[in-house]
Structure formats: C-alpha cells, structure tokens
Design an enzyme around this catalytic site. Structure first.
Site, PDB file in Angstrom:
ATOM      1  N   SER A 107      -6.349  -1.642  -5.082  1.00 58.04           N
ATOM      2  CA  SER A 107      -5.013  -1.057  -4.966  1.00 58.04           C
ATOM      3  C   SER A 107      -4.510  -0.741  -6.365  1.00 58.04           C
ATOM      4  O   SER A 107      -4.175  -1.645  -7.138  1.00 58.04           O
ATOM      5  CB  SER A 107      -4.052  -2.036  -4.265  1.00 58.04           C
ATOM      6  N   LYS A 182      -1.091   3.270   0.492  1.00 57.11           N
ATOM      7  CA  LYS A 182      -1.150   1.824   0.250  1.00 57.11           C
ATOM      8  C   LYS A 182       0.129   1.345  -0.433  1.00 57.11           C
ATOM      9  O   LYS A 182       0.638   0.253  -0.129  1.00 57.11           O
ATOM     10  CB  LYS A 182      -2.367   1.475  -0.599  1.00 57.11           C
ATOM     11  N   LYS A 250       2.367  -6.413  -8.922  1.00 58.88           N
ATOM     12  CA  LYS A 250       1.730  -5.200  -9.441  1.00 58.88           C
ATOM     13  C   LYS A 250       1.959  -4.023  -8.501  1.00 58.88           C
ATOM     14  O   LYS A 250       2.298  -2.915  -8.920  1.00 58.88           O
ATOM     15  CB  LYS A 250       0.237  -5.467  -9.651  1.00 58.88           C
TER      16      LYS A 250
END
Length: 304
Positions: A107, A182, A250
């Site tokens: 990701s 995502k 993140k």
C-alpha cells in the site's frame, strides 16, 4: 493421462515473492498451496525458513529471487521500501528478465505506482499495482479484496494468481488506480474503527452488556466487516497486530495528501488521521489499528 495431454496443459508461472511479513508470509504460502513454485526473499532469516518449511525456496538476495521469475510479487510496508527493492543495481528492475510481470501488492502512494510502471516499462517489465484489504485474517484465509491498477491484458494474466489470494478482485483503472482505491479503503476502515471504538466506550460506561450490544449492532445497519473482524479485539482488549497503527498512520497520510491534490474535502477523515497519529505518538504504533479504542478510553478518563 497421456503425455500429449499433460504437455498441453498450461504451465504455471514461476513466482518470486519479496516481503514476507504479517501479510506476505501467508499470501505466499497460499500460492504454494495452489501449486505455484515460489522463491522468496526478505531480510529476516526466520521468515525465509518459514517459507522453505511451507514448500517454497529461500533466496539470498533480490537478484537471486527474481532472476528466473515470470511473475514478481512485492509486499512491503511503504513507498520507500518499494523504491528500495525496485531500483538500483541490486533491485528488481535491473535483475528481472524482460517480459516479466511485477505485481506490487504493497500500500503506497498512487504516484509511486505510476512512476514504477514507467521505469519498469523502460526495462520491458510490465507492472500492476494490486494493494489488498482484509488484514492478516483475510490473508490467511485467502479472502482478500484486491484492487488493481494497470493494463487489462496484464490483469487477465495475473487473475489466476489473484484468485489464490482473494475473493474480490477488480481492475480499477490505469496504473495507480489500485492505490487510489486502497487509500479510500483505508479512510473507510479508520473511520469505521474509530466509530466502533467510541461506541464501545459509550456502551461500557452506560453499563450495557458489551457482548450482547455488539452482537445486535452487527446484525443491523451498523454492522460491518470491521465490527465482525475486530469485535473480539474490542471485547478482550487484544491488540496483537493484524494491521499496525504505524501502517495505518502511513495510509492516512497517503489518502489526505491524495485528496488534497484532487480537491476533495475529508473533514471526518482528517480528524481520524490526527487520532491515529496521536495514538502512534503515545507509543502504540506497533499495536493493531483496533487499538484506537485505547485513545478513546484515554480521552474518556480511563487509565490504559
């Protein structure tokens, strides 16, 4: 079966797998169970030993892992790690054979995926960005959602591999599209966990039987995959990492930056991003993201 029939069967691609963490280890093992030849590389020897015990082959370097691979799959924490394993003389692009398919299931930022696809194309290597959702349990059970960016022909070639890893597999658009979807996924999950955490504290402080309350809530409109997967974490205060706060921090940075770039307002998402960052700053970054409950408890006066 005759030799002719056996020889006419399509041969499975040889796979290199880079990154054998919480997600990568069970995913690579599912490919081995599906009959693929998997050569893996990661930094930790014990994880290479686990792969070998599952029937895979441990490599001593990225170059060794990818040299003969038809398909290279990467599953590492963030954009800097993807760039570190992809570029440079010891990286994937310099050592993979022309015509190989690189599937990055990490990701990362959409722009990193776009840049990688362009650099790989210059080497004759095709790329898909294919991040996943479903956490450790989804990886183990091979029921992940896989959101893919790239070319249709490459997606079609990779589909049997994806089917050994997940249940919902969708080509979302060109390079970077998988990462954009995502990012939206991580926004929804974080807000959902935060809402569940607030509900848990509210219910407990009100003296309600928490088990009963969560059961009935999950049977109605408030129900969700998040609540199904994380209910026991909330009930038992079990925050063993399936997906760490550090990684969700993140991801919230990715979605807030990407949203700013396209002019999309994320008022609730921005607040939850700050709550995730606060929990991380308090030393809980290594815990599962269901540990957002700890932050709500602290705000509500509990000593945790």
């Amino acid at each position: 079966m005759s030799n002719l029939a056996a020889s006419s069967r399509p041969t499975r691609p040889v796979i290199a797998w880079i990154g054998l963490g919480i997600m990568g280890a069970p995913m690579s093992e599912n490919l081995i169970k599906a009959g693929y030849q998997v050569t893996g590389y990661t930094l930790e020897k014990e994880k290479l030993d686990r792969l070998a015990a599952a029937g895979g082959t441990a490599a001593g370097s990225i170059a060794e892992a990818v040299r003969d691979a038809d398909v290279i799959i990467t599953m590492v924490p963030a954009s800097p790690q993807v760039e570190a394993i992809a570029y440079g003389p010891d990286g994937i692009l310099e050592n993979a054979k022309s015509g190989a398919l690189l599937i990055d299931m990490s990701s990362i930022t959409p722009q990193t995926s776009v840049d990688l696809a362009k650099a790989a194309g210059d080497k004759g290597i095709r790329v898909l960005d294919a991040p996943v959702s479903g956490g450790e349990a989804g990886a183990i059970e091979a029921v992940l959602s896989i959101m893919v960016g790239g070319e249709q022909a490459d997606f079609d070639q990779a589909k049997p591999i994806f089917e050994a890893l997940g249940k919902t597999i969708v080509l979302c658009g060109p390079h970077g599209s998988g990462q954009t979807v995502k990012a939206a996924n991580q926004l929804i999950v974080a807000v959902n966990i935060q809402a569940c955490a607030e509900a848990v504290v509210f219910l407990e402080k009100s003296g309600v039987d928490l088990q009963a309350a969560l059961d009935v809530l999950n049977g109605g409109l408030a129900g969700s995959t998040v609540l199904t997967r994380k209910k026991d974490n909330f009930l038992n205060r079990d925050f063993k990492p399936g997906f760490r706060i550090d990684l969700h921090h993140k991801d919230m940075g990715i979605v807030t930056d990407a949203a700013r770039n396209v002019g999309a307002a994320l008022p609730v998402g921005a607040v939850v991003a700050q709550l995730v960052a606060s929990l991380r700053a308090q030393g809980d970054g290594g815990l599962d993201h269901s540990a957002l409950l700890r932050a709500v408890e602290r705000l509500s006066g509990a000593q945790v």
